[in-house]
Motif scaffolding. Structure first.
Motif, PDB file in Angstrom:
ATOM      1  N   TYR A 162     -10.235 124.344  23.886  1.00  0.00           N
ATOM      2  CA  TYR A 162      -9.799 122.989  24.237  1.00  0.00           C
ATOM      3  C   TYR A 162      -8.535 123.051  25.094  1.00  0.00           C
ATOM      4  O   TYR A 162      -8.412 122.361  26.109  1.00  0.00           O
ATOM      5  CB  TYR A 162      -9.550 122.191  22.961  1.00  0.00           C
ATOM      6  CG  TYR A 162      -9.675 120.688  23.102  1.00  0.00           C
ATOM      7  CD1 TYR A 162     -10.030 120.068  24.294  1.00  0.00           C
ATOM      8  CD2 TYR A 162      -9.444 119.864  21.993  1.00  0.00           C
ATOM      9  CE1 TYR A 162     -10.145 118.681  24.386  1.00  0.00           C
ATOM     10  CE2 TYR A 162      -9.556 118.488  22.081  1.00  0.00           C
ATOM     11  CZ  TYR A 162      -9.907 117.903  23.277  1.00  0.00           C
ATOM     12  OH  TYR A 162     -10.016 116.539  23.369  1.00  0.00           O
ATOM     13  N   LEU A 163      -7.579 123.899  24.719  1.00  0.00           N
ATOM     14  CA  LEU A 163      -6.367 124.069  25.522  1.00  0.00           C
ATOM     15  C   LEU A 163      -6.709 124.565  26.923  1.00  0.00           C
ATOM     16  O   LEU A 163      -6.042 124.206  27.897  1.00  0.00           O
ATOM     17  CB  LEU A 163      -5.413 125.045  24.824  1.00  0.00           C
ATOM     18  CG  LEU A 163      -4.098 125.338  25.556  1.00  0.00           C
ATOM     19  CD1 LEU A 163      -3.270 124.055  25.730  1.00  0.00           C
ATOM     20  CD2 LEU A 163      -3.301 126.391  24.799  1.00  0.00           C
ATOM     21  N   PHE A 164      -7.750 125.368  27.041  1.00  0.00           N
ATOM     22  CA  PHE A 164      -8.183 125.902  28.333  1.00  0.00           C
ATOM     23  C   PHE A 164      -8.495 124.792  29.327  1.00  0.00           C
ATOM     24  O   PHE A 164      -8.354 124.977  30.541  1.00  0.00           O
ATOM     25  CB  PHE A 164      -9.405 126.795  28.110  1.00  0.00           C
ATOM     26  CG  PHE A 164      -9.992 127.391  29.362  1.00  0.00           C
ATOM     27  CD1 PHE A 164      -9.264 128.281  30.134  1.00  0.00           C
ATOM     28  CD2 PHE A 164     -11.282 127.077  29.747  1.00  0.00           C
ATOM     29  CE1 PHE A 164      -9.820 128.856  31.275  1.00  0.00           C
ATOM     30  CE2 PHE A 164     -11.842 127.623  30.883  1.00  0.00           C
ATOM     31  CZ  PHE A 164     -11.115 128.522  31.649  1.00  0.00           C
ATOM     32  N   LEU A 165      -8.903 123.620  28.847  1.00  0.00           N
ATOM     33  CA  LEU A 165      -9.244 122.514  29.738  1.00  0.00           C
ATOM     34  C   LEU A 165      -8.039 121.972  30.492  1.00  0.00           C
ATOM     35  O   LEU A 165      -8.201 121.316  31.528  1.00  0.00           O
ATOM     36  CB  LEU A 165      -9.884 121.372  28.944  1.00  0.00           C
ATOM     37  CG  LEU A 165     -11.219 121.653  28.262  1.00  0.00           C
ATOM     38  CD1 LEU A 165     -11.750 120.370  27.633  1.00  0.00           C
ATOM     39  CD2 LEU A 165     -12.225 122.229  29.227  1.00  0.00           C
ATOM     40  N   LEU A 166      -6.834 122.229  29.993  1.00  0.00           N
ATOM     41  CA  LEU A 166      -5.645 121.689  30.647  1.00  0.00           C
ATOM     42  C   LEU A 166      -5.580 122.103  32.110  1.00  0.00           C
ATOM     43  O   LEU A 166      -5.230 121.300  32.982  1.00  0.00           O
ATOM     44  CB  LEU A 166      -4.388 122.148  29.902  1.00  0.00           C
ATOM     45  CG  LEU A 166      -3.038 121.737  30.515  1.00  0.00           C
ATOM     46  CD1 LEU A 166      -2.925 120.211  30.611  1.00  0.00           C
ATOM     47  CD2 LEU A 166      -1.892 122.311  29.701  1.00  0.00           C
ATOM     48  N   ASP A 167      -5.913 123.342  32.400  1.00  0.00           N
ATOM     49  CA  ASP A 167      -5.888 123.811  33.787  1.00  0.00           C
ATOM     50  C   ASP A 167      -6.843 123.006  34.659  1.00  0.00           C
ATOM     51  O   ASP A 167      -6.509 122.625  35.790  1.00  0.00           O
ATOM     52  CB  ASP A 167      -6.245 125.294  33.845  1.00  0.00           C
ATOM     53  CG  ASP A 167      -6.334 125.809  35.277  1.00  0.00           C
ATOM     54  OD1 ASP A 167      -5.313 125.759  35.991  1.00  0.00           O
ATOM     55  OD2 ASP A 167      -7.419 126.255  35.686  1.00  0.00           O
ATOM     56  N   HIS A 168      -8.029 122.730  34.143  1.00  0.00           N
ATOM     57  CA  HIS A 168      -9.017 121.939  34.896  1.00  0.00           C
ATOM     58  C   HIS A 168      -8.498 120.530  35.143  1.00  0.00           C
ATOM     59  O   HIS A 168      -8.629 119.990  36.251  1.00  0.00           O
ATOM     60  CB  HIS A 168     -10.347 121.893  34.135  1.00  0.00           C
ATOM     61  CG  HIS A 168     -11.026 123.217  34.027  1.00  0.00           C
ATOM     62  ND1 HIS A 168     -12.041 123.620  34.878  1.00  0.00           N
ATOM     63  CD2 HIS A 168     -10.839 124.254  33.172  1.00  0.00           C
ATOM     64  CE1 HIS A 168     -12.439 124.833  34.555  1.00  0.00           C
ATOM     65  NE2 HIS A 168     -11.732 125.232  33.521  1.00  0.00           N
TER      66      HIS A 168
END
Length: 205
Positions: A162-168
């Motif tokens: 979920y944190l990975f989505l921040l970059d997107h």
């Protein structure tokens, strides 16, 4: 068997990564938001919220990223993506809640502003503020939450996709992770995982 309803370009990427990561047996059903499929009668009969993602389980439907992620983790214990102690479990839930109720909403103001306003000036103002708001969220996460290399320290957990989505989200509003070394390192660690690359390939098709 699980059935996962997803859409390319949406936040469903997070749980899709985790499903692959834990080796879940699931069918993936695309519900393209760009085509309005999430508002079609057939999908509304499955998920009356008309939102993506959704996970059909043997016990019923689960919606909301945070709940889906934790369910996947809890039902695939061998993958050990649920933190082992109560405090760190609470921290994982707190991060998912912040991502869902604050960070994701800040991004949605740029892409789904008609959920909150109708006037062109209001929509334009929300869209214009989105980069600043998302960067403020990134600053908070960098300074007060992410410890590295993973969100909660030395071990991958269910909140990391979920944190990975921040970059997107940042990229899509014209911002980036530049200046956030912990978050940038987290992105790199996620990209090194085969499950992340496999899920991204699905979303790029």
């Amino acid at each position: 068997m699980l059935t996962y309803y997803y859409s390319r370009g949406s936040s469903s990427l997070a749980a899709h990564i985790l499903l692959i990561e834990v080796g879940a047996r699931f069918d993936a059903v695309e519900v393209p938001i760009s085509d309005g499929a999430h508002r079609a009668p057939d999908y509304l009969r499955i998920n009356p919220k008309g939102r993506i993602p959704a996970l059909q389980t043997p016990d019923g439907l689960i919606t909301e990223n945070a709940a889906i992620l934790e369910y996947i983790a809890a039902t695939h214990a061998d993958a050990a993506t649920v933190p082992s102690d109560a405090f760190t479990q609470a921290q994982a839930r707190a991060l998912c809640a912040y991502l869902g109720t604050t960070v994701h909403v800040a991004y949605a103001h740029a892409r789904r502003g008609d959920r909150w306003a109708n006037l062109d000036a209001s929509l334009a103002d929300m869209k214009a503020r989105a980069p600043q708001n998302l960067l403020s969220c990134a600053d908070f996460l960098e300074k007060h939450f992410v410890s590295g290399p993973w969100a909660l320290g030395g071990k991958f957990s269910f909140c990391d996709p979920y944190l990975f989505l921040l970059d997107h989200w940042l990229t899509r509003v014209g911002a980036s992770l530049d200046g956030f070394p912990k978050l940038s390192a987290h992105k790199a660690a996620m990209m090194a995982r085969p499950a992340t690359r496999q899920a991204l390939a699905i979303y790029a098709e």
